[in-house]
Design a protein around this motif. Structure first.
Motif, PDB file in Angstrom:
ATOM      1  N   PRO A  42      81.684   4.504 -36.962  1.00  0.00           N
ATOM      2  CA  PRO A  42      80.183   5.082 -37.393  1.00  0.00           C
ATOM      3  C   PRO A  42      80.039   6.157 -37.936  1.00  0.00           C
ATOM      4  N   PRO A  43      78.977   6.535 -38.654  1.00  0.00           N
ATOM      5  CA  PRO A  43      78.854   7.899 -39.241  1.00  0.00           C
ATOM      6  C   PRO A  43      78.868   8.940 -38.082  1.00  0.00           C
ATOM      7  N   VAL A  44      78.143   9.157 -36.791  1.00  0.00           N
ATOM      8  CA  VAL A  44      78.179   9.934 -35.926  1.00  0.00           C
ATOM      9  C   VAL A  44      79.575  10.128 -35.354  1.00  0.00           C
ATOM     10  N   THR A  45      80.331   9.066 -35.181  1.00  0.00           N
ATOM     11  CA  THR A  45      81.579   9.319 -34.563  1.00  0.00           C
ATOM     12  C   THR A  45      82.492  10.044 -35.554  1.00  0.00           C
ATOM     13  N   ALA A  46      82.296   9.454 -36.846  1.00  0.00           N
ATOM     14  CA  ALA A  46      83.215  10.071 -37.921  1.00  0.00           C
ATOM     15  C   ALA A  46      82.863  11.515 -38.137  1.00  0.00           C
ATOM     16  N   THR A  47      81.849  12.106 -37.993  1.00  0.00           N
ATOM     17  CA  THR A  47      81.471  13.293 -38.039  1.00  0.00           C
ATOM     18  C   THR A  47      81.944  13.991 -36.882  1.00  0.00           C
ATOM     19  N   VAL A  48      81.918  13.581 -35.699  1.00  0.00           N
ATOM     20  CA  VAL A  48      82.521  14.432 -34.579  1.00  0.00           C
ATOM     21  C   VAL A  48      84.024  14.211 -34.661  1.00  0.00           C
ATOM     22  N   SER A  49      84.788  13.293 -35.082  1.00  0.00           N
ATOM     23  CA  SER A  49      86.215  13.215 -35.210  1.00  0.00           C
ATOM     24  C   SER A  49      86.561  14.023 -36.238  1.00  0.00           C
ATOM     25  N   ASN A  50      85.920  14.230 -37.281  1.00  0.00           N
ATOM     26  CA  ASN A  50      86.429  15.194 -38.413  1.00  0.00           C
ATOM     27  C   ASN A  50      86.269  16.517 -37.989  1.00  0.00           C
ATOM     28  N   ALA A  51      85.254  16.880 -37.131  1.00  0.00           N
ATOM     29  CA  ALA A  51      84.770  18.220 -36.702  1.00  0.00           C
ATOM     30  C   ALA A  51      85.919  18.856 -35.950  1.00  0.00           C
ATOM     31  N   LEU A  52      86.460  17.772 -35.181  1.00  0.00           N
ATOM     32  CA  LEU A  52      87.492  18.149 -34.214  1.00  0.00           C
ATOM     33  C   LEU A  52      88.771  18.307 -34.985  1.00  0.00           C
ATOM     34  N   GLY A  53      88.909  17.357 -35.939  1.00  0.00           N
ATOM     35  CA  GLY A  53      90.332  17.297 -36.531  1.00  0.00           C
ATOM     36  C   GLY A  53      90.412  18.570 -37.617  1.00  0.00           C
ATOM     37  N   LEU A  54      89.357  19.177 -37.917  1.00  0.00           N
ATOM     38  CA  LEU A  54      89.387  20.190 -39.058  1.00  0.00           C
ATOM     39  C   LEU A  54      89.712  21.419 -38.372  1.00  0.00           C
ATOM     40  N   ILE A  55      89.664  21.628 -36.856  1.00  0.00           N
ATOM     41  CA  ILE A  55      89.938  22.907 -36.438  1.00  0.00           C
ATOM     42  C   ILE A  55      91.250  23.489 -36.756  1.00  0.00           C
ATOM     43  N   PRO A  56      92.351  22.894 -36.680  1.00  0.00           N
ATOM     44  CA  PRO A  56      93.724  23.155 -36.899  1.00  0.00           C
ATOM     45  C   PRO A  56      93.760  23.764 -38.483  1.00  0.00           C
ATOM     46  N   GLY A  57      93.207  23.230 -39.360  1.00  0.00           N
ATOM     47  CA  GLY A  57      93.132  23.387 -40.640  1.00  0.00           C
ATOM     48  C   GLY A  57      92.487  24.656 -41.029  1.00  0.00           C
ATOM     49  N   SER A  58      91.099  24.912 -40.276  1.00  0.00           N
ATOM     50  CA  SER A  58      90.507  26.272 -40.334  1.00  0.00           C
ATOM     51  C   SER A  58      91.412  27.539 -39.822  1.00  0.00           C
ATOM     52  N   ILE A  59      92.015  27.109 -38.761  1.00  0.00           N
ATOM     53  CA  ILE A  59      92.782  28.264 -38.016  1.00  0.00           C
ATOM     54  C   ILE A  59      93.990  28.605 -39.005  1.00  0.00           C
ATOM     55  N   SER A  60      94.521  27.521 -39.440  1.00  0.00           N
ATOM     56  CA  SER A  60      95.924  27.571 -40.279  1.00  0.00           C
ATOM     57  C   SER A  60      95.547  28.456 -41.488  1.00  0.00           C
ATOM     58  N   GLY A  61      94.265  28.140 -42.002  1.00  0.00           N
ATOM     59  CA  GLY A  61      93.698  28.804 -43.354  1.00  0.00           C
ATOM     60  C   GLY A  61      93.663  30.319 -43.155  1.00  0.00           C
ATOM     61  N   ALA A  62      92.889  30.454 -41.800  1.00  0.00           N
ATOM     62  CA  ALA A  62      92.656  31.884 -41.516  1.00  0.00           C
ATOM     63  C   ALA A  62      93.929  32.599 -41.373  1.00  0.00           C
ATOM     64  N   ILE A  63      95.007  31.989 -40.924  1.00  0.00           N
ATOM     65  CA  ILE A  63      96.307  32.760 -40.449  1.00  0.00           C
ATOM     66  C   ILE A  63      96.894  32.945 -41.968  1.00  0.00           C
ATOM     67  N   GLY A  64      96.557  32.126 -42.821  1.00  0.00           N
ATOM     68  CA  GLY A  64      97.265  32.108 -44.239  1.00  0.00           C
ATOM     69  C   GLY A  64      96.674  33.506 -44.854  1.00  0.00           C
ATOM     70  N   TYR A  65      95.495  33.890 -44.394  1.00  0.00           N
ATOM     71  CA  TYR A  65      94.760  34.912 -45.395  1.00  0.00           C
ATOM     72  C   TYR A  65      94.613  36.140 -44.357  1.00  0.00           C
ATOM     73  N   ARG A  66      95.686  36.234 -43.489  1.00  0.00           N
ATOM     74  CA  ARG A  66      95.722  37.243 -42.343  1.00  0.00           C
ATOM     75  C   ARG A  66      95.730  38.787 -43.159  1.00  0.00           C
ATOM     76  N   LYS A  67      96.367  38.764 -44.300  1.00  0.00           N
ATOM     77  CA  LYS A  67      96.737  40.036 -45.037  1.00  0.00           C
ATOM     78  C   LYS A  67      95.145  40.512 -45.579  1.00  0.00           C
ATOM     79  N   GLU A  68      94.217  39.595 -45.941  1.00  0.00           N
ATOM     80  CA  GLU A  68      92.942  39.899 -46.564  1.00  0.00           C
ATOM     81  C   GLU A  68      92.089  40.248 -45.279  1.00  0.00           C
ATOM     82  N   LEU A  69      92.366  39.959 -44.054  1.00  0.00           N
ATOM     83  CA  LEU A  69      91.832  40.147 -42.854  1.00  0.00           C
ATOM     84  C   LEU A  69      91.774  41.634 -42.339  1.00  0.00           C
ATOM     85  N   ALA A  70      92.535  42.330 -42.753  1.00  0.00           N
ATOM     86  CA  ALA A  70      93.002  43.614 -42.267  1.00  0.00           C
ATOM     87  C   ALA A  70      91.788  44.581 -42.507  1.00  0.00           C
TER      88      ALA A  70
END
Length: 257
Positions: A42-70
């Motif tokens: 269902p749409p809401v379940t898909a939205t919630v599952s998607n939000a949970l699943g994308l957390i590691p991707g966001s953190i991984s991307g931020a780590i990959g850009y750690r040089k630019e975060l300095a």
């Protein structure tokens, strides 16, 4: 719900694609969300599952850009507060409002963000000339206007997340005197904050599919590293062109839904 082997592969691949494009530009949800709907969620379940699943991707991307975060610690801390407040409000609205509530305004927001991204070099030059004329020093955190703008964008991010990165980049590009790559690094941190806050809220009050969450989480974490390696090599002009291309595709998909 039980997924077939082909559905498992499709969700995992969508997670990789979403993690990659989110790190470089944003709008990865426009890859994962339709795939989750196609599996029967269902749409809401898909939205919630998607939000949970994308957390590691966001953190991984931020780590990959750690040089630019300095050197951006104070800026990130301040803007993250607004992102967290907005993300929690958006997650609350997802469960309180009908699923069609944002459908009309979202394409307009994304289109406005794209216009700002296109005009950002001219806006920056005009702002710089004004500062030289008045003798005012640029604010490293963007001031109250950026804080409020990012908080409102995070309300939308907590609600659906699609194209929130493009809105973040357009606001920061207009109000901060910095490179696109460094702003993109901040965008990844803010997206991680919003996704995490929304996910913690959803864990206690919303229904989600653990299989979909795990598949997207693993895929998006891989994609985050891919996106960081690719995105950090792009010139400002190419990055801006990619943002416009992805944003335009997002608007078309949102209007056709």
């Amino acid at each position: 719900m039980a997924l077939s082997i082909w559905e498992i592969l499709a969700v995992f691949a969508a997670g990789i694609g979403a993690g990659t494009i989110n790190t470089i530009v944003g709008s990865g949800t426009l890859i994962t969300f339709p795939v989750l709907l196609a599996t029967g969620l269902p749409p809401v379940t898909a939205t919630v599952s998607n939000a949970l699943g994308l957390i590691p991707g966001s953190i991984s991307g931020a780590i990959g850009y750690r040089k630019e975060l300095a050197g951006q610690r104070r800026r990130i801390i301040k803007l993250s507060v607004g992102a967290a407040i907005g993300g929690l409000c958006g997650a609350t609205l997802l469960l309180a409002l009908p699923s069609t509530a944002f459908e009309t305004i979202v394409p307009v927001l994304v289109a406005l963000a794209l216009v700002l991204v296109i005009l950002q070099p001219r806006i920056s030059k005009a702002v710089q000339r004004r500062r030289e004329h008045t003798g005012a020093a640029p604010r490293t955190d963007g001031g109250p206007l950026l804080f409020a703008g990012l908080m409102l964008a995070s309300v939308y991010g907590g609600y659906f997340t699609a194209a929130q990165g493009i809105i973040y980049l357009s606001l920061m590009g207009m109000l901060l005197d910095d490179t696109m790559q460094r702003l993109n690094a901040v965008k990844n941190v803010l997206a991680a904050v919003v996704n995490t806050i929304a996910a913690l809220f959803f864990l206690f009050v919303a229904h989600f599919d653990w299989t979909a969450v795990v598949l997207i989480a693993v895929g998006s974490a891989i994609g985050g590293q891919i996106g960081a390696k690719v995105g950090r090599r792009l010139s400002p002009t190419v990055l801006r062109a990619l943002i416009v291309a992805v944003g335009t595709a997002a608007i078309v998909q949102l209007l056709l839904r």
